[in-house]
Scaffold this motif. Structure first.
Motif: not given
Length: 863
Positions: A378-383
């Motif tokens: 759920s944060y950024g791109t998940g990576a």
């Protein structure tokens, strides 16, 4: 104490005045255009964060904020303001539903009982709420408009150019003009992707026992805050609100608000705006890529591994056969944790290798791909790209799992371990020798030129997960037809929850509303939305409903809204008081809804709350938080029974600064109770039969010079302290006032009149009763005290005409003298030499010199 005789008869007159205020609607305030409205008066809108009415009732910590706002409200009325001071009930939610499941009693019955208890307790405290504006979030006449606001969100989109919400119909018209041949299905999908209220498949905290999705803050150590049941992470179809579209405005528009800086910082951190770059890491032998967001693209050459969220969609594709079992086991383990647990910086780092690799775009090197619980989908791109030499979290992870640590930023001064600051690029090919800021710009340009990345802004803030799989909440004004969601017409509101005998979770993802078969299914194969809104929904906008609570034609009357929310500042409510536990979510959600309503033209201010104050917590006498488990809870009813409501009010304000945390003390209650008894006895005395009558010491004499000085000093001090919410020091000054006149043989009634007005906001029952009794003999006490004008001090009485001077002999303190201010030096010398202790110290000695520091010190030099 209840068996002992009371020091003054508060049990007789406190209920009397509460009844009078209620019958006469003393604190009702009119809206513009209504009878009794005075447009010449300035407005003051003050409110408390309204309570959730639980079955346990109030403890003494709850009335602290209510008493503070009540004092200010009463004071402002006396200063000539139209004061809006309302109260209501945040009554939907999980606790009432859990109680209903346990007892079989419908939540509406329990809620009504709890509200009646809370209202009775608040009335006993003597709070001057305008009860004609009372709201209840479970009342259909209220939640009709909560559902209406949801429809505005559903039927709006955020225009990134104008940076505001606009009707979705305008976007549809623009889309048709630009793409006239687009199919209706494609156009529907396009519009649905832009709505402020939309449907998405999202990983959520699912509690099987409670049968609902929980917010991160409702999960503690992997269990539900209510009931302590296990919680797992799972993807589910949810209603979401696009609060992220407002991230910049929510952050930037904090600056015009009179809020504690600590609360502003919490909101900014929650929003978490950061500037950087998106970077694409290609997967070997695949067309797919992994995109990461980083605020430090200058460290790309130091990226020695990558980490994906365990839920990332590519995990299954990149995991090798050899790692499949270990990866699956780890993902199951992570599913038991909340987001808060996973991102706890203090916890031990965990993770597992997928066996897969990605290509670092700046050097072509293969970097291993791991999954770890500290990365959230759920944060950024998940990576993330991991640069262990320059990120503490990556550094710890790399050391634990033996991964390469490559330094690519040279610090200005040598450091041990990880360095995360700015410095000079090294081991970075074309970036070598550049300072961090230059290296960032250079590498982003390089990535954009090659189509490998781009400049980007990222936020910690996630879109608001707005669905709950519960019964006791607002139903969505949405239906489903042929697999598509549709909004109900505004004329179909309110959508009322169906009567159910069984509110228990179904044991599946189907919400309890699915049990109401006749309610769910509509003609033509149309089916109602079965989720309900979260408890946050009703509390997002209640301050607007207070303004025109009975209006069934519109959300809020426009003229009344402009008056009560106006004032030329960003926020409309002049003072909002509540606990710090709502510092982020409630305030952020309310601000978001308000900004949408502002954009659409329904409200006149860009922010809801101009000034925010967080009252501190009142602890038990054991210095611990009050709780039933500790056995240290003190209820207001028992204090009122033994000492009176005015003593409770006064003590809660006298304990210390409003914002401070402080322990309860029954000795402190006794102290303010005795003070109020002294106030009573300034005006009253007992006759031989034990009845109270006016004191014979009261007189219409003029106060003396020293008395006038105390009177005007107290008016000034109490006025300034109330404005500053420094109630404890205002009370201290009134205690000095009472001591001054307690010892007077003849007590000027003008002084008592001033005292009662100053005391009225703090102790309204006592001051009203004394005012009424004094009116029987003295005509200046006519009417009710709450309708009197606030006194004004005269600075001429505060000018110091005498000063205390220290007298030294050979530099040692011997005495102090009081003389007329600015007395000539010769006269000061004579007074100093005449002081008894100075005469004693100079006897038989020769005075060589006398040094006079005007109004401060005299030093007599002798030998």
């Amino acid at each position: 104490m209840s068996e002992r005789r009371k020091q003054y008869p508060f049990p007789d007159f406190e209920p009397k005045w509460q009844r009078i205020w209620g019958e006469q609607k003393t604190f009702r305030v009119a809206n513009p255009g209504e009878p009794g409205f005075d447009p010449a008066k300035p407005k003051f809108y003050v409110m408390d964060m309204f309570p959730y009415p639980s079955g346990e009732g109030l403890h003494v910590g709850h009335p602290e904020g209510y008493t503070a706002t009540d004092i200010l409200s009463r004071y402002k009325r006396m200063r000539g303001f139209n004061v809006l001071h309302p109260m209501g009930w945040d009554a939907f939610g999980l606790p009432a539903e859990q109680y209903a499941i346990k007892t079989g009693q419908h939540p509406s019955v329990t809620t009504a009982q709890n509200i009646a208890r809370f209202k009775g307790q608040l009335t006993r405290i003597g709070l001057s709420f305008d009860w004609s504006r009372e709201v209840n979030t479970t009342d259909p006449s209220y939640f009709r408009w909560t559902q209406w606001i949801f429809l505005q969100l559903y039927n709006s989109w955020f225009d990134p150019v104008k940076k505001k919400a606009r009707p979705i119909a305008e976007l549809e018209a623009e889309r048709k003009a630009a793409h006239p041949d687009e199919s209706a299905e494609d156009r529907r999908e396009y519009l649905d992707q832009h709505r402020l209220a939309y449907v998405a498949e999202a990983p959520v905290n699912w509690c099987p026992q409670l049968g609902t999705v929980l917010a991160n803050e409702e999960v503690v150590d992997g269990k539900s805050d209510v009931g302590g049941f296990p919680v797992v992470r799972r993807p589910m179809r949810q209603w979401m609100l696009r609060i992220t579209a407002y991230a910049d405005r929510l952050q930037d528009e904090l600056s015009g608000l009179d809020w504690p800086e600590s609360i502003k910082l919490l909101q900014r951190n929650w929003i978490g705006r950061s500037e950087g770059s998106e970077v694409d890491f290609r997967l070997p032998r695949r067309k797919a890529k992994i995109t990461v967001f980083t605020t430090r693209p200058d460290t790309l050459f130091g990226a020695t591994y990558m980490v994906l969220a365990p839920e990332h969609e590519l995990v299954d594709k990149i995991t090798t056969a050899a790692q499949r079992a270990a990866v699956d086991a780890y993902r199951n383990e992570v599913a038991q944790k909340s987001d808060l647990e996973r991102t706890n910086l203090a916890k031990e780092k965990t993770g597992i290798s997928t066996g897969g690799f990605a290509i670092n775009p700046v050097n072509g090197q293969k970097v291993p791909i791991w999954i770890a619980d500290y990365v959230l989908s759920s944060y950024g791109t998940g990576a993330i790209m991991a640069v262990p030499a320059h990120d503490e979290r990556d550094f710890e992870f790399a050391r634990k799992f033996g991964l390469e640590i490559r330094e690519v930023v040279e610090p200005p001064n040598p450091v041990e371990g990880c360095f995360s600051g700015s410095g000079t690029a090294i081991n970075s090919d074309f970036l070598n020798g550049l300072q961090t800021s230059e290296a960032k710009a250079r590498v982003i340009d390089w990535l954009e030129e090659r189509g490998l990345g781009k400049r980007s802004v990222n936020y910690k803030l996630r879109d608001w997960l707005f669905s709950r799989q519960r019964y006791w909440g607002e139903p969505f004004p949405i239906v489903w037809r042929d697999g598509h969601h549709e909004a109900l017409a505004e004329t179909d509101l309110p959508v009322i929850p169906p009567p159910l005998d069984d509110y228990r979770p179904t044991g599946t993802i189907e919400p309890p509303l699915s049990k109401a078969k006749d309610w769910v299914q509509l003609p033509g194969g149309v089916r109602r939305e079965l989720n309900t809104m979260p408890q946050w929904a009703g509390s997002c906008w209640y301050y607007l409903r207070y303004i025109s609570p009975t209006d069934q034609q519109r959300l809020v009357d426009a003229d009344a809204e402009r008056y009560w929310m106006g004032g030329g500042k960003p926020g409309g409510v002049d003072l909002y008081v509540g606990g710090t536990e709502h510092a982020v979510l409630h305030l952020l959600y309310a601000r978001f809804w308000h900004k949408v309503l502002f954009d659409l033209g329904y409200v006149s201010t860009v922010e809801p709350f101009q000034r925010l104050v967080n009252q501190g917590m009142i602890l038990g006498e054991d210095n611990q938080k009050m709780s039933k488990s500790r056995g240290n809870v003190i209820g207001p009813d028992e204090i009122i029974e033994d000492y009176g409501a005015d003593s409770l009010r006064l003590y809660e304000m006298f304990m210390g600064p409003l914002e401070a945390t402080k322990p309860w003390s029954m000795a402190g209650v006794e102290g303010v109770y005795r003070f109020l008894a002294r106030v009573w006895r300034l005006a009253m005395t007992e006759n031989q039969e034990g009845a109270w009558e006016l004191s014979p010491n009261l007189s219409e004499v003029e106060p003396g010079p020293q008395q006038k000085k105390v009177i005007h000093a107290t008016i000034k001090k109490v006025t300034e302290d109330v404005e500053a919410l420094a109630f404890n020091t205002a009370i201290s000054q009134m205690m000095i006032y009472v001591n001054t006149f307690t010892t007077a043989e003849r007590r000027p009634v003008t002084a008592l009149r001033t005292l009662l007005i100053l005391l009225n906001p703090f102790a309204p029952h006592l001051s009203e009763e004394l005012w009424e009794r004094l009116s029987q003999r003295f005509p200046t006490f006519s009417g009710q005290i709450s309708q009197q004008a606030w006194p004004v001090w005269d600075d001429t009485y505060l000018v110091e005409d005498e000063v205390e001077i220290i007298v030294q002999v050979n530099g040692k303190l011997r005495d102090k003298i009081t003389v007329q201010k600015d007395l000539d030096s010769k006269a000061v010398e004579e007074a100093a030499l005449a002081a008894p202790k100075v005469k004693e110290s100079t006897a038989g000695k020769t005075v060589r010199k006398i040094v006079v520091v005007p109004n401060r010190v005299v030093n007599v030099v002798v030998s």
